[in-house]
Structures are given as C-alpha cells and as structure tokens.
Design an enzyme around this catalytic site. Structure first.
Site, PDB file in Angstrom:
ATOM      1  N   ALA A   1      41.212  49.130  38.759  1.00  0.00           N
ATOM      2  CA  ALA A   1      41.532  47.800  39.279  1.00  0.00           C
ATOM      3  C   ALA A   1      40.285  46.937  39.137  1.00  0.00           C
ATOM      4  CB  ALA A   1      41.927  47.896  40.742  1.00  0.00           C
ATOM      5  N   LYS A   2      40.480  45.696  38.725  1.00  0.00           N
ATOM      6  CA  LYS A   2      39.337  44.769  38.743  1.00  0.00           C
ATOM      7  C   LYS A   2      39.364  44.138  40.132  1.00  0.00           C
ATOM      8  CE  LYS A   2      37.080  41.163  36.018  1.00  0.00           C
ATOM      9  NZ  LYS A   2      35.722  41.681  36.062  1.00  0.00           N
ATOM     10  N   ALA A   3      38.861  44.913  41.076  1.00  0.00           N
ATOM     11  CA  ALA A   3      38.961  44.580  42.494  1.00  0.00           C
ATOM     12  C   ALA A   3      37.570  44.287  43.048  1.00  0.00           C
ATOM     13  CB  ALA A   3      39.588  45.740  43.247  1.00  0.00           C
TER      14      ALA A   3
END
Ligand code: PMP
Length: 294
Positions: free
Chosen positions: A156-158
């Site tokens: 995830a690009k979290a």
C-alpha cells in the site's frame, strides 16, 4: 531549501467534490489520518498536459485504500476525470499530481470504522526531485529497515509506511547526502526512501525483488525499457556485500524519474551509457516521443 509553503499558494485543490481555493483546502486538527496515519496517496507527473500512467496510479490508490480497509468515495474512472480536470485547471503542462484519501473526524481512536473517507487532488509545479540529478546523487546507508510484509502492508502506498522513510531521509540529509539506501528486515538491499533501486554489472540490470516494498510504476517501466534495448534484467535478492561489485546504479520513482546514483556510502558508481540510455528513453516515453514497449 523550502520554496513557497504548501498551504499558502494560489490556485485550487479538488477536495471532496469541489475545487476549493488553495488556502482554504483544510482539515480539522482532530482528523483520524493526522493522528493514526490512516491515509493513502499517489505521486504522479504530467508531461505536456498528460499524466504519465494515470490510470495505473488511480488503480493503485484504490488498491492502497482497500488494503487499508476502506473504499475511495469515487470510482477509478471518476478519479481519472477529476485528475485530468485538476491538471487542466492548474494551467500547468508539466506538473506533479498528488491524489490522496484519508479517514476523517467522526471517531478518534484506533478504531475509525464510521469515519468519512475524504479525497483530494492537488497539482503543482515541481522540477527535478534531486538537484544534481545527472551527476548522480550521493546516498548513504539508512539505519531503518523495510518491515516484513507480516508487519506492515508493504504494497500500500500508505502514509504510515513513510515514517521510517522520513527518518532515514533526514538522517541522510543531515549528514550531507541526498538519500539513503534502505535494507529490509532480512538485511537484503531494498530501496531508497521514495524510489526503487537498480544496479548494473557486466551490461545487465539487477534489482531487488519487491516482496516488502512498492513495485513502483517507474520501476516496471524501466524494466520494460531495458528489455526493449535487449538489456538483461535480473530481479533477485541483492545482498549489501555486493554493492562494491556494480559499476552503475540508479533509482526510479514518479517524482525521481530515473536518477543516477554516484555513491552509496563507501561505494562509488559512474553513470555510464546504460543509465544514460534509460534516462533518455524514460524522458522520450513520458513525453510520448516513443511508445510504451510491449
Ligand atoms: N518506493 C517508495 C517508498 C516510494 O515512495 C516510491 C514513489 N511512489 C517508489 C518506491 C516508486 O514508485 P513509483 O515508481 O510508482 O512512483
């Protein structure tokens, strides 16, 4: 050096359905995302009025949200239209595009089951991510390691995953370097603090297997461009004791594009014809002077 502050600029930010005057695009201090990092984002670049790989970024944002347990309030098609409109409204041809979603303010604890999901898209002018790009940047070693996929949702690009990136980047900058090489939890070479990494030895590209960090869109593009030039691409485990065996090194990311690396700690690299060819191919591709290789 900091330029204009990001909260004090002209223009508009698309926020929850409305183009909001830039300075008024605010959230309340009691926003779940601010306290618990419950936000996901994308970094994209537009070239000549077209966002490179826009749909793939929109799909990744939707997927990052899903991994974090929420749905974007719009479909991927709708997000595509919003980003295109935000880019057009900015009046910029070449720009950075930041699309992001976050949990709002209804609940303020670890649990945020009923929080509203907000979405915004901001577009701004952004030159090279690194000042001395073609000279090759100087990197040092990071003291933080990419966590195991059992400890963090690495694909995830979290926002939460960037805590160790900012810590590593600040430590590098404070020591006079542009960026840091992060190893993973096993001690394998992983990536830079906001970009993937490639090495060159005997005419072949070597890059770590993305099993605990983002398989970047630029990374995948660079691999295709290399293959189109009949350059061998080897995706594998890379150990730190191999760093001295490579002749060239570069990093890839939507913001960083393809940036040669001149140094990682005690090891030096000389950007040469392979790095230069891929930098040129990438520029030609994103400006639509050459088609995407099959
Ligand atoms: N790793 C990290 C930690 C990043 O922040 C980025 C930039 N999004 C990348 C890799 C490269 O991803 P992309 O090429 O999709 O921008």
């Amino acid at each position: 050096m900091a330029g204009l502050p990001y909260d004090d600029r002209d223009g508009y930010i698309w926020m929850d359905g409305v183009f909001t005057p830039w300075r008024e695009a605010k959230v309340h201090v009691l926003t779940h995302a601010l306290h618990y990092a419950s936000s996901v984002f994308e970094g994209e670049r537009a070239y000549g009025g077209v966002i490179y790989a826009s749909r793939r970024h929109s799909e990744r944002l939707a997927n990052s949200a899903k991994i974090m347990g929420f749905e974007l309030p719009v479909s991927v098609d709708e997000l595509e239209a919003i980003k295109a409109e935000a880019l057009a409204k900015s009046g910029l041809e070449n720009a950075y595009v930041r699309a992001f979603a976050w949990r709002g303010s209804e609940m303020m604890g670890v649990s945020a089951q009923s929080n509203t999901i907000h979405l915004a898209v901001a577009v701004w002018a952004w030159g090279d991510y690194f000042a001395d790009k073609m000279k090759g940047i100087r990197m040092t070693h990071a003291q933080w390691k990419r966590p195991s996929p059992e400890s963090a949702p690495s694909h995830a690009k979290a926002a939460g995953l960037y805590m160790i990136c900012t810590l590593s980047k600040h430590a590098a900058e404070n020591a006079g370097y542009a960026d840091a090489l992060m190893l993973d939890y096993r001690g394998h070479v992983a990536e830079a603090t906001g970009a993937n990494i490639f090495f060159i030895r005997d005419g072949a590209l070597h890059t770590p297997t993305p099993d605990c960090f983002l398989n970047g869109i630029t990374r995948q593009t660079a691999m295709k461009l290399a293959e189109a030039r009949q350059i061998e691409v080897v995706e594998r485990t890379i150990m730190p004791d191999e760093l001295g065996t490579f002749s060239e090194c570069f990093i890839t990311g939507s913001a960083a594009e393809i940036t040669p690396v001149a140094e990682i700690g005690e090891f030096t690299y000389k950007p040469s014809h392979i790095s230069e060819a891929l930098v040129t191919d990438y520029a030609d591709l994103v400006h639509r002077r050459i088609p995407m290789p099959a």
